[in-house]
Motif scaffolding. Structure first.
Motif, short mmCIF file in Angstrom:
data_model
loop_
_atom_site.label_atom_id
_atom_site.label_comp_id
_atom_site.label_asym_id
_atom_site.label_seq_id
_atom_site.Cartn_x
_atom_site.Cartn_y
_atom_site.Cartn_z
N VAL A 1 25.25 -49.44 22.92
CA VAL A 1 24.22 -49.71 23.93
C VAL A 1 22.82 -49.43 23.40
N PHE A 2 22.67 -48.36 22.61
CA PHE A 2 21.33 -47.92 22.21
C PHE A 2 21.02 -48.11 20.72
N GLY A 3 22.03 -48.38 19.91
CA GLY A 3 21.77 -48.64 18.50
C GLY A 3 20.99 -49.93 18.32
N PHE A 4 20.29 -50.04 17.20
CA PHE A 4 19.45 -51.21 16.97
C PHE A 4 20.22 -52.30 16.23
N ASN A 5 20.30 -53.47 16.85
CA ASN A 5 20.94 -54.62 16.23
C ASN A 5 19.85 -55.55 15.73
N PRO A 6 19.70 -55.72 14.40
CA PRO A 6 18.60 -56.52 13.86
C PRO A 6 18.76 -58.02 14.02
N ASP A 7 19.85 -58.46 14.65
CA ASP A 7 19.96 -59.88 14.95
C ASP A 7 18.79 -60.31 15.83
N PRO A 8 18.00 -61.32 15.43
CA PRO A 8 16.79 -61.69 16.18
C PRO A 8 17.04 -61.97 17.65
N PHE A 9 18.13 -62.65 17.99
CA PHE A 9 18.41 -62.96 19.39
C PHE A 9 18.67 -61.68 20.18
N THR A 10 19.49 -60.79 19.62
CA THR A 10 19.78 -59.52 20.30
C THR A 10 18.52 -58.67 20.45
N ALA A 11 17.72 -58.62 19.39
CA ALA A 11 16.47 -57.86 19.45
C ALA A 11 15.54 -58.38 20.52
N LEU A 12 15.54 -59.69 20.74
CA LEU A 12 14.66 -60.30 21.74
C LEU A 12 15.18 -60.07 23.16
N VAL B 1 19.59 -41.86 18.15
CA VAL B 1 21.04 -41.88 17.95
C VAL B 1 21.34 -41.60 16.47
N HIS B 2 22.22 -40.63 16.22
CA HIS B 2 22.56 -40.27 14.83
C HIS B 2 24.07 -40.31 14.63
N GLY B 3 24.45 -40.61 13.40
CA GLY B 3 25.86 -40.80 13.10
C GLY B 3 26.64 -39.54 12.82
N ALA C 1 13.16 -59.03 10.20
CA ALA C 1 12.59 -60.10 9.38
C ALA C 1 13.51 -60.49 8.23
N LEU C 2 14.27 -59.54 7.71
CA LEU C 2 15.13 -59.80 6.55
C LEU C 2 16.61 -59.76 6.91
N ALA C 3 16.91 -59.88 8.21
CA ALA C 3 18.30 -59.79 8.65
C ALA C 3 19.16 -60.89 8.04
N SER C 4 18.59 -62.07 7.84
CA SER C 4 19.36 -63.17 7.28
C SER C 4 19.79 -62.89 5.83
N ILE C 5 19.08 -61.97 5.18
CA ILE C 5 19.39 -61.64 3.78
C ILE C 5 20.31 -60.43 3.68
N VAL C 6 19.99 -59.39 4.45
CA VAL C 6 20.73 -58.12 4.33
C VAL C 6 21.82 -57.96 5.37
N GLY C 7 21.89 -58.87 6.35
CA GLY C 7 22.91 -58.75 7.38
C GLY C 7 22.39 -58.13 8.66
N SER C 8 23.25 -58.09 9.68
CA SER C 8 22.83 -57.63 11.00
C SER C 8 23.66 -56.47 11.50
N ASN C 9 23.96 -55.53 10.64
CA ASN C 9 24.70 -54.34 11.05
C ASN C 9 23.84 -53.47 11.95
N ILE C 10 24.47 -52.79 12.89
CA ILE C 10 23.75 -51.91 13.81
C ILE C 10 23.16 -50.74 13.04
N VAL C 11 21.91 -50.42 13.36
CA VAL C 11 21.17 -49.34 12.70
C VAL C 11 20.94 -48.20 13.70
N ILE C 12 21.17 -46.98 13.26
CA ILE C 12 20.88 -45.81 14.10
C ILE C 12 20.16 -44.76 13.25
#
Length: 283
Positions: free
Chosen positions: A48-59, A71-73, A118-129
């Motif tokens: 719910v709160f992790g950052f998904n760098p997918d542009p659509f999800t971010a928007l 949020v920490h792992g 901005a670079l999600a298409s290159i590095v992927g769209s894994n959730i970031v916390i």
């Protein structure tokens, strides 16, 4: 251990915590609370709160660009981030004020997230916390304000802050794509944003101007049902994070704040510290 000793320990701990600058104190408290909640609902909170760098999800889910910083792992992830924030960030907050510090910290975290998008298409769209991007931006601000301050680490000689932080940034650059599941781009985006913001502050831009409209919005909501608001003194003059009522004091305060931005709080004379304290307490 007696009850007196037990109470004394916790009272000492509480007093120490309350001496931490307010923004950092709040950030640490929220991070610890969220970490405790993750013991019971870890994956749900990440989803719910992790950052998904997918542009659509971010928007469509913009809150993630801020909430992911809380949020920490794991325990070590949280402890190291909060220790760095407390160690170097407190001096930054005490020097530039809580509002301006908030802009640098959260601005760095958001800047890191935007670079990842901005670079999600290159590095992927894994959730970031994690708060690492925001914390690294804070460390960059510390190194910019106090470049020659020695950083003491175990088994190493003292290292000037500018070289130490530059080394951390260089390490992230070298390890991009290493497959270690660390969001290096978020770190670099946070570092770059932190640098730009602290440079703006040093050159005279009032970063607190980003925060004041938000404060006024919440103050307005909280005072609608209360008694009539007291009329603002026409002579009020606002400088950075301090408000004073007499315009004649403004020039002196400007000089003190300028000296703090260049030399830090410890660079003030005893008389200047007393004057700053008196001005900050006026209503």
């Amino acid at each position: 251990m007696s009850r007196y000793d037990y109470d004394s320990f916790w009272n000492t701990l509480k007093r120490g915590f309350m001496r931490i600058p307010p923004v950092i104190r709040t950030i640490i408290a929220i991070n610890v609370i969220v970490f405790l909640l993750m013991i019971f609902a870890g994956q749900l909170i990440v989803n719910v709160f992790g950052f998904n760098p997918d542009p659509f999800t971010a928007l469509t889910q913009p809150w993630r660009i801020v909430t992911y910083m809380f949020v920490h792992g794991g325990a070590f992830h949280l402890i190291f981030n909060m220790l760095w924030l407390w160690w170097m960030g407190r001096t930054v907050e005490e020097t530039i004020g809580p509002r301006s510090f908030s802009v640098i910290y959260f601005g760095a975290g958001i800047g890191g997230a935007l670079l990842q998008i901005a670079l999600a298409s290159i590095v992927g769209s894994n959730i970031v916390i994690g708060a690492s991007g925001a914390v690294l931006g804070t460390l960059v601000a510390f190194a910019y304000l106090f470049p020659t301050t020695p950083i003491m680490l175990l088994f190493l000689p003292p290292i000037e802050a500018r070289f130490f932080v530059a080394g951390l940034v260089a390490l992230d650059v070298l390890l991009i794509g290493a497959g270690d599941n660390i969001a290096r781009l978020v770190h670099l985006g946070g570092a770059g944003t932190g640098y730009l913001l602290v440079k703006m502050h040093y050159e005279g831009y009032d970063l607190s101007s980003f925060i004041r409209p938000i404060e006024q919005m919440f103050k307005g909501k909280g005072t609608k049902s209360k008694k009539k608001k007291r009329q603002k003194n026409k002579d009020m003059y606002a400088v950075a994070d301090v408000e004073i009522m007499e315009e004649k004091d403004a020039d002196e305060l400007d000089e003190i704040l300028e000296k703090i931005s260049k030399k830090g709080y410890d660079g003030l004379t005893k008389e200047e510290k007393q004057k700053l304290f008196e001005l900050s307490k006026r209503n």
